[in-house]
Design an enzyme around this catalytic site. Sequence first.
Site, short mmCIF file in Angstrom:
data_model
loop_
_atom_site.label_atom_id
_atom_site.label_comp_id
_atom_site.label_asym_id
_atom_site.label_seq_id
_atom_site.Cartn_x
_atom_site.Cartn_y
_atom_site.Cartn_z
N ARG A 52 -0.90 -8.25 -21.29
CA ARG A 52 -1.70 -7.90 -22.47
C ARG A 52 -0.95 -6.95 -23.40
NH1 ARG A 52 -4.56 -3.32 -22.59
NH2 ARG A 52 -6.36 -4.30 -23.62
N ASP A 75 -6.11 2.01 -25.90
CA ASP A 75 -6.75 1.88 -24.60
C ASP A 75 -6.81 3.22 -23.87
OD1 ASP A 75 -7.17 -0.82 -24.74
OD2 ASP A 75 -5.30 -1.35 -23.75
N GLU A 126 1.06 -7.90 8.99
CA GLU A 126 1.19 -6.47 9.23
C GLU A 126 2.13 -5.80 8.25
OE1 GLU A 126 0.26 -2.90 11.02
OE2 GLU A 126 -0.66 -4.88 11.24
N PRO A 155 0.80 -1.23 0.00
CA PRO A 155 0.00 0.00 0.00
C PRO A 155 0.83 1.27 0.00
CG PRO A 155 -0.81 -1.55 1.65
CD PRO A 155 0.49 -2.09 1.16
#
Length: 243
Positions: free
Chosen positions: A154, A169, A116, A89
């Site tokens: 991809r 895209d 954690e 994160p």
Amino acid sequence: MHIDILTLFPEMFQGVFNQSILKRAADKGAFSYQTVNFRDYTTNKHQKVDDYPYGGGAGLVLTPQPIFDAIDDIRTPQNNKPRVVLMCPQGETFTQKKAEELAKEEHLIFICGHYEGYDERIRQELITDEISIGDYVLTGGELGAMVVTDSVVRLLPGVLGNEQSAPEDSFSSGLLEHPHYTRPAEFRGHQVPEILMSGNHAKIEEWRHYESLKRTFLRRPDLLEQRELTKQEKAWIDEWQNS
């Protein structure tokens, strides 16, 4: 490209990697992969890969030994400096630009954490990239690694049926993608724009550019702050702002 994924839950990847474009890409040899359960590398007699944090605090922290040994085993004399991606994160937010950058590599290693966090020495000594897929916290790094892998694979040559699909895209051009239509030309009273059936390719491209810019202006105006606008694009934006 070869991708190694260090995870405590390798079975999570079977459904994703054995379906659709990822499966076809692997079958065609565009990329190969293996999932590595780093618990297999622990020297702890109880097969533990985590421990309590020094200094106290809630939760458990992944210990360095199993992950260091797993990566030492994965590295080869031919490619002893792969990109090692920590799903975290705290990492940089994943973008299409990052996917395009990673797609140029021959060997990627993803580390999927749980608990954690990681012993900081993993971050300091092994990692080349830290990636987050958004400003929220998941129970582990596996889902994030699947997202990044799908986005990267991809882009590899020969993976998509139409080589123009990836460059067009959303985000690849700096704009969101234009609307798409297919048959039937009329559905429940809604018509396909006539320009798309005109056969005038220059006008169709202009329409797509206009709609792409308009969709970006309405939904993601922050993307336009990074774009060097053409004279025509500025005129269109002025039109929408004054309407």
